[in-house]
Design an enzyme around this catalytic site. Sequence first.
Site, mmCIF file in Angstrom:
data_model
loop_
_atom_site.group_PDB
_atom_site.id
_atom_site.type_symbol
_atom_site.label_atom_id
_atom_site.label_comp_id
_atom_site.label_asym_id
_atom_site.label_seq_id
_atom_site.Cartn_x
_atom_site.Cartn_y
_atom_site.Cartn_z
ATOM 1 N N ASP A 31 0.836 -1.199 0.000
ATOM 2 C CA ASP A 31 0.000 0.000 0.000
ATOM 3 C C ASP A 31 0.874 1.253 0.000
ATOM 4 O OD1 ASP A 31 -2.784 1.090 0.423
ATOM 5 O OD2 ASP A 31 -1.821 1.927 2.199
ATOM 6 N N GLU A 58 14.857 -15.260 0.029
ATOM 7 C CA GLU A 58 15.212 -16.315 0.986
ATOM 8 C C GLU A 58 14.294 -17.529 0.852
ATOM 9 O OE1 GLU A 58 16.541 -13.114 4.490
ATOM 10 O OE2 GLU A 58 14.875 -14.512 4.836
#
Length: 562
Positions: A214, A266
Amino acid sequence: MTLTETAETLLVDDANWWRQAAVYQIYPRSFADANGDGVGDLRGIISRVPYLQNLGIDAVWLSPFYPSALADGGYDVDDYRGVDPKIGTLEEFDEMVEALHCAGIRLIVDLVPNHSSDRHIWFQEALRSPKGSPARDRYIFRDGMGENGELPPSDWTSIFGGSTWTQVEDGQWYLHMFATEQPDFNWDNPEVREDFLTTLRFWSDRGVDGFRVDVAHGLAKKLEDVLPSKAEMAEIQKSGEPGAHPLWDRDEVHDIYSEWRRVFDEYTPPRIAVAEAWVARDRRPRYASADGLGQAFNFDLLQADFDAQQFRDIIRDNLDLAAASGSSTTWVFSNHDVVRHATRYGLLGTVEKADGTAIMSTPGKAKAWLLHGAPEDELDRDRGLRRARAATLLELGLPGSAYLYQGEELGLHEVGEIPDEARQDPAFFRNKGVEVGRDGCRVPLPWSSDGPSLGFGPGGTHLPQPSWYAEHSVAAEDRDPGSTLNMYRRALELRRELQAGETLEWVETGDPDILHFRRPNGWEVVTNFGNAEVPLPKERIVLASGPIDSTLPAETTVWIAP
């Protein structure tokens, strides 16, 4: 191997799933209510997973579900690593992730990093702490102007109206670009940056596949000791100098997203993100780059008239931008912040072109609808839905991701006539008498054709449903082969079969009202934006947005099989 393990293994296999995904936005408080309190919840979503699977989407984008006072529909977050008790629990969140993954549906969650709620533990600590303290440095506090600091530090106006500054008991002021209850974070503070990395890992570890970011262009700010006035900022904006605005779209924001990208990578597959960044077109690719968020919303079609030339220019430009970033573009017509596109396309009103010819003016009329209310005599419902179906079928034929908003698959219009006392959007209360706000696209969905909440839940709805909702319920449309719901289902099914490559070739028609393009495998899409029927280009029509015979009717799209 369990069913869950099998499904998740299949999901892990495709690191590029997002590039041409169909993503369905769920506004959780208005999707489905399982416990009967009138507010949608996670268990309601779980109960509707078979519906989502049957619809044929690739992913769900879940709007904020965090603990919140709902000063801004959940975008005022109390705890970034929790679930609002009205919506559910962390255990139910985990159940929802498992249910979606078992159905082959990935999950993108909303993240709100520009600001927290004023009830956030950090902000409450800041209020209890003295000026210049580490607790206050997580946010943006300033001394005021005037002889005794009684005036705000600048004359800036917030997105929701009123000052961007609110004074606290000891006389200082804090910055909030949105509602008073949404204090902006100080992203120069290392503790803020590290805490959001923790949040990204928290949800990724729970199986979340990506994040919708956002106000992605607002995090980095450059606030000098002497702040520019609103007029001076307007001149900065007018100059068009890239990255020069002190509050929006600064180059430094990409240092933040480079850190996030290292966290995303990751995981296997890497987590994805899509930026809500209202920036100039040539600034969008950096948000969508492979070392940044990876994808950025393209709102250009959302703001366009139902006009062939506008659509063609926007499609061409955004495919070029996607190529520049190495990403895929996104297409969207409706979301929780805008007037639904069936209504935008049905609003009456004209604007003249330079040559004196008149065309429908949808964006301006949609803004008027949002600001001043919704008289029925300004809306041609049938035409709006016909155009919306045609535009959506064109959208789903394009390369890139398609972001769909809950209820658009039912052909829902904006709910215009909501009593003042029932409204919830802060935009309405802060601009009362001027703006009606965004509640009209957030009314709870109709699942059945009868009952007090049309199947939304056993305890009513937090926003009132109009009587015409019943004929657009899931149950009603499920029975109708020609319904908008069944068009979406068939389109999403065919899209998976036909989708190939990330390019298209324009087919010249000689008619300015006809758009015709071909995908690399020979799949063709033809849209008639005009008011008159035209000859069909060939046979082998596999899908149409409306009834067809030997011609292509006005405001209709067809798909032609390869």
